[in-house]
Design an enzyme around this catalytic site. Structure first.
Site, PDB file in Angstrom:
ATOM      1  CB  SER A 203      -0.453  -0.108   1.310  1.00 35.75           C
ATOM      2  OG  SER A 203      -1.606   1.200   1.447  1.00 35.75           O
ATOM      3  CE1 TYR A 216      -4.306  -3.054   5.531  1.00 33.43           C
ATOM      4  CE2 TYR A 216      -3.401  -0.346   4.723  1.00 33.43           C
ATOM      5  CZ  TYR A 216      -4.535  -1.243   4.371  1.00 33.43           C
ATOM      6  OH  TYR A 216      -4.101  -1.613   3.174  1.00 33.43           O
TER       7      TYR A 216
END
Length: 311
Positions: A203, A216
């Site tokens: 990401s 995350y």
């Protein structure tokens, strides 16, 4: 008088129209979703607007003809778009997903089968040791082999402060997002030979961490590192390992505790392209990295983030 002497030829007009259609700022709609909420993990089909996973918009060209793939988190969002794209590119596809996501998974299985390919549904929870240990072998058995693994399943839950972020959530996020990649990739390598590929989902958060998703973001940085290390380890075996780093992409993850509800209407609007991406826009990156067209690329992270600068 010929067409050129009149100004614009029909071919030039068609090219101009095609270029306009490919304008990245408008090719997909700029969504301004209403505030909404679903309990984790949520369903794509109940998200407003429903994310575009390519059911009507992805056209395959046979780049993965005859390949056999497992996609984790393949029921919705990016994983669903990848599974559908792989099938339309000629691959048989197994998808791993949570049992609670069965409604979304059925859509994907149907799309794979309508593409004329074998679809294998493997519901289960990556928090379950037995499921983690067996899902890859189950996919290979059902598909008759395995030469593509897409490690895509992910958990993202916001917390305003570190004090609110529990050890239990940290353990779950790390188990699902990165630790499972070790287990699944190890199992996949037993089935893989030269020409096989592993593609991991990282990401933009690996580079620009949002302080509300510390756990995350940390896993996504770890995925980049894991990708580069494993790629070096298996290169001599003719197996490639790469990653895709999406930016803000409109998926059910965002409405099931992945984003503050008040920020949903402007989600992704701060990218250089001015909008959030759609899952179908991520799929070509995975197709490219899984195909022989990327044969000299390994240990790389392909950023698909709407133009945000990254290292």
């Amino acid at each position: 008088m010929d067409n050129n002497s009149q100004g614009t030829s029909p071919d030039a007009a068609r090219l101009t129209a095609q270029l306009a259609a490919d304008d990245p700022t408008t090719r997909h709609p700029k969504v301004s979703p209403p505030e909404q909420d679903q309990p984790e993990p949520g369903l794509d089909v109940k998200t407003e607007p429903v994310p575009d996973i390519g059911l009507e918009s992805y056209v395959g060209l046979g780049r993965l003809r005859g390949r056999k793939a497992l996609v984790t988190g393949g029921d919705s969002g990016i994983g669903a778009a990848v599974a559908i794209a792989f099938a339309r590119e000629g691959a048989d596809v197994a998808i791993a997903y949570l049992p609670a996501e069965e409604e979304d998974a059925r859509r994907v299985v149907t799309a794979i089968e309508e593409a004329g390919r074998t679809a294998v549904a493997l519901p289960g929870d990556l928090m379950d040791r037995d499921y983690r240990a067996g899902v890859v072998d189950a996919a290979a058995a059902e598909l008759g082999g395995l030469d593509i693994l897409v490690n895509n399943a992910g958990k993202q839950v916001i917390n305003e402060t570190l004090e609110e972020l529990s050890d239990e959530q940290i353990d779950e996020t790390f188990q699902i997002n990165i630790k499972s990649m070790f287990t699944l990739s190890r199992a996949a390598l037993r089935h893989m030979g030269p020409g096989s590929t592993i593609v991991n989902t990282t990401s933009v958060q690996a580079y620009e961490p949002n302080p509300m998703i510390l756990d995350y973001a940390a896993t996504k940085a770890a995925i980049n590192n894991f990708t580069k290390g494993l790629a070096q380890q298996v290169a001599s075996r003719g197996i490639r390992v790469n990653a895709v780093a999406p930016g803000p992409v409109w998926t059910v993850l965002q409405v099931s505790e992945g984003q503050p509800k008040g920020k949903l209407p402007v989600f992704g609007h701060n990218t250089p392209l001015g909008r959030a991406g759609q899952p179908v826009e991520m799929a070509p990156a995975y197709v490219f990295l899984a195909s022989g067209e990327s044969s000299y690329i390994s240990g790389d992270t392909l950023n698909a983030n709407g133009g945000t600068p990254t290292p």
